[in-house]
Structures are given as structure tokens and as C-alpha cells.
Design a protein around this motif. Sequence first.
Motif, PDB file in Angstrom:
ATOM      1  N   GLU A 168      -8.155  -1.691   3.873  1.00 57.43           N
ATOM      2  CA  GLU A 168      -9.207  -2.382   3.138  1.00 57.43           C
ATOM      3  C   GLU A 168      -8.662  -2.972   1.843  1.00 57.43           C
ATOM      4  O   GLU A 168      -7.933  -2.300   1.100  1.00 57.43           O
ATOM      5  N   PRO A 221       0.828  -1.214   0.000  1.00 54.53           N
ATOM      6  CA  PRO A 221       0.000   0.000   0.000  1.00 54.53           C
ATOM      7  C   PRO A 221       0.858   1.258   0.000  1.00 54.53           C
ATOM      8  O   PRO A 221       2.034   1.229   0.374  1.00 54.53           O
ATOM      9  N   THR A 236      -2.213  -8.724   1.734  1.00 47.11           N
ATOM     10  CA  THR A 236      -1.964  -8.271   0.369  1.00 47.11           C
ATOM     11  C   THR A 236      -1.915  -9.458  -0.586  1.00 47.11           C
ATOM     12  O   THR A 236      -2.371  -9.358  -1.732  1.00 47.11           O
ATOM     13  N   HIS A 278      -5.961  -0.456   0.758  1.00 41.26           N
ATOM     14  CA  HIS A 278      -6.188   0.986   0.844  1.00 41.26           C
ATOM     15  C   HIS A 278      -6.259   1.359   2.315  1.00 41.26           C
ATOM     16  O   HIS A 278      -7.115   0.871   3.055  1.00 41.26           O
ATOM     17  N   VAL A 285      -8.198  -3.950  -1.944  1.00 39.97           N
ATOM     18  CA  VAL A 285      -8.566  -3.312  -3.212  1.00 39.97           C
ATOM     19  C   VAL A 285      -9.210  -4.373  -4.099  1.00 39.97           C
ATOM     20  O   VAL A 285      -8.677  -5.476  -4.265  1.00 39.97           O
ATOM     21  N   MET A 332      -2.474  -3.313  -2.970  1.00 45.10           N
ATOM     22  CA  MET A 332      -3.606  -4.205  -2.760  1.00 45.10           C
ATOM     23  C   MET A 332      -4.408  -3.889  -1.498  1.00 45.10           C
ATOM     24  O   MET A 332      -5.424  -4.524  -1.240  1.00 45.10           O
ATOM     25  N   SER A 340      -8.212 -10.009  -6.566  1.00 51.61           N
ATOM     26  CA  SER A 340      -8.332  -8.967  -7.588  1.00 51.61           C
ATOM     27  C   SER A 340      -7.856  -9.475  -8.943  1.00 51.61           C
ATOM     28  O   SER A 340      -8.402  -9.094  -9.991  1.00 51.61           O
TER      29      SER A 340
END
Length: 239
Positions: free
Chosen positions: A149, A8, A177, A33, A151, A31, A184
Motif C-alpha cells: 500500500e 519498502p 514507489t 507498506h 504511504v 513509500m 507524498s
Amino acid sequence: MRFLVTRPDPHGGRTARRLKAAGADAVLAPMLHVVPEPAPELGLAGIGALAVTSRVAMSVLAGRADLDRLRALPLVAVGDATAADARALGFTDVHSADGDVAALAALIRAAAPAGPVLHLAGHVRAGDLVALLEAAGVPARLVVVYRAEPVARLPGAAVAALRAGEIDAILVYSARTGAALMASAAACGVDAEVRALPVFALSAQAAAPLLAAGVASVRWPDHPDEAALLALAGVVAPG
């Protein structure tokens, strides 16, 4: 060599600069936030020391109005990089466990702080420092200062680079992450590309979700710090 960097902000940018200085390249794909929690009153009266288990926590503390009061307290960090961030923020009584949460708890126990320990951390943590300390008779209290949080989707530039075969390896710094990366990547239709690439994880814990997802090559250094991670990846980076 071109790396996908999943840290991050702002730490991903720092890693990218280290890679560039060593002659490597980076595509940033944070990955997590980071969202600071509304600044709670920390209740510093009588506190013997601060404990910090992530560099993200240090970056959040930089924006607090009570930073001067925090600087007056001893600070015990989980590792050398977190300790360096504390010194850069003006903390002068800083100690590093140079390890994990268990090593941090052992260092705090040995230091025998004059009052309760205040653990400043995120809402999800690797290990329970407060429980470790209290089991050893050291009073401690947790204050959550940020949320991290996941992503939902990789940045477009990262997706394009993965599809074009322009990423040589991936750097992952935590279990969260790693899990967010796989989720994601699946959402963007590049999970097969990610699984085929070598991944360098900061620790066995960070590697776990990648191994579970079937990533073909996951390696981690004996010591969980970035210098060791980059060396394992074949990058000799300045400090």
C-alpha cells in the motif's frame, strides 16, 4: 553523498547498509507498506515449480507455516537478488532469469516444469506472468501473498532533510514507489525539492512516473539490479 531511499522495509534497510559500507549515507523513506495476505492454502499438489517476481514476496514467504513444503519445489526468480533471498531461506533448486517478467517466462518455458507453475506475488504486478506462460502452453496459477500500500506522507526526517537541502539524490525501485514518492512529497509540500534532485531509478518503468511529474534528472541503468543502479549513482557498493 546522502541518498533518500524509497524501498519498502526490510529491503530499504539493506540498501542503507550497502550505502554505508561504500561510504555514503541514507535517509529511509519507504513509500510502500507491505501487508501479508492471510496465508491461503496454496494447493501444492502436482505443482512443478514456484515463480517469484519480487524480493518482497520472498520476505513474506519466510513467515509461512508451509515453508518446508515450498523449499522442496524448484523456484524460478526474476533476478539474482530474489534468487539469493530464496537460497538464504533454504531453497536449494533455484534459478534466476536475471531480467524482467518476459525473461522469467522464457526461462520457465525452456525448463519445461513437470507440473503447473505457481506464481507467488503481490496484488499489483509488473507484467502478467501467468498469461505469458499460458500463451506458451505452460499451465500456471497466481496466488497473491501480499499487498503493498502506498504511504501517504514522507517520514518527518525525510521532509526535514529535503527542506534543509541535505539530500543529494533519490533512489527509486519501482513505478509504484515513484508515484507514491511524488504524491507524498506534494502532500508534505516538498515536491519542488524532489523534482530538483537527481533521481536514480531501477528501470525505465520505475522512472516513468517521475518523468511524468517533471523531475529534472532521472536516470536508470541498462540492467535492472541494485548493483548497476548504485554504480550509476556513483556508489561502488559491496555485494
